[in-house]
Design an enzyme around this catalytic site. Sequence first.
Site, PDB file in Angstrom:
ATOM      1  N   PRO A   2     -22.737 -36.074  13.000  1.00 25.54           N
ATOM      2  CA  PRO A   2     -24.377 -36.699  13.428  1.00 25.54           C
ATOM      3  C   PRO A   2     -24.739 -37.581  12.775  1.00 25.54           C
ATOM      4  CG  PRO A   2     -23.213 -34.745  14.849  1.00 25.54           C
ATOM      5  CD  PRO A   2     -22.222 -34.356  14.119  1.00 25.54           C
ATOM      6  N   LYS A  51     -29.586 -34.833   8.868  1.00 21.85           N
ATOM      7  CA  LYS A  51     -28.617 -34.170   9.472  1.00 21.85           C
ATOM      8  C   LYS A  51     -29.173 -32.543  10.193  1.00 21.85           C
ATOM      9  CE  LYS A  51     -25.101 -37.274   7.696  1.00 21.85           C
ATOM     10  NZ  LYS A  51     -24.059 -37.785   7.026  1.00 21.85           N
ATOM     11  N   ARG A 250     -12.638 -41.961   5.525  1.00 26.30           N
ATOM     12  CA  ARG A 250     -13.396 -41.596   7.200  1.00 26.30           C
ATOM     13  C   ARG A 250     -13.096 -42.973   7.196  1.00 26.30           C
ATOM     14  NH1 ARG A 250     -17.321 -38.644   3.556  1.00 26.30           N
ATOM     15  NH2 ARG A 250     -18.176 -37.062   4.664  1.00 26.30           N
TER      16      ARG A 250
END
Length: 269
Positions: A2, A51, A250
């Site tokens: 997230p 986060k 990623r």
Amino acid sequence: MPEGDTVWQATKRLHHALAGKVLTRTDFRVPQYATVDLTGRTVLDVTPRGKHLLTRIEGGLTLHSHLRMDGAWKVFAPGRRWTGGPAHQIRVVLGTDDRTAVGYRLPVLELLRTADEDRAVGHLGPDLLSPDWNPDQALANVLADPARPLGEALLDQRNLAGLGNVYKSELCFLLGVTPWLPTGDLPTDRATALPVLAARLLEANRDRPVRNTTGRRNPGLFVYGRAPRPCLRCGTSIRVADQGDGSRDRPTYWCPTCQSGPTPHTARP
């Protein structure tokens, strides 16, 4: 994982459900807090920090949590079936008279003194969604290592807090450079625009259920997740390749026409 806007939304739901209310039930399902009982204490507020989520509780306590890849906080009304996952994935339950917050699969969950919150979040750079957001410091942090690829610098929460892989790709597209461009090679005008665009992206999406970075009526993204579809600006096929420091790669998306700078040989359509 997230990103800052998702954490903002989760925090907003938790704050609305818990803040100002007395805890009537607490159930910690992690060994180190198995005997902790916070019933009778009032939840003061729930605050995002990058986060991270900070749930502040009467008596000088803060429950620090981080969602990482799979974690989630769910809020349920009385009598509603809990639907966040199987019971064995529950890590904590915080209940009031009219709401129950359930934390599922939380990889980070710690109870600490509010005065010691810096121990958990003090390493973070300026928070993009915080009232004390400092764009100048954030940019200085990103540019501090001129040889570092821009995409990696943007994901480093010590530089600025809140950006993840989606916004990394979208921000680099809006700046017109690839995520592999060394930060020292970022043109001055684009460097100046970087913190402004980054904050604008998160602020525009923090209350949206579906992200929109294009400004078009139909929600959508410019590049992330769109390979090999055509670029919305020029029609060139969007490319994708992994980017990372070796600890975690990623998938990173870009347009080879709209963005200048180095690209990896491992790119795929």
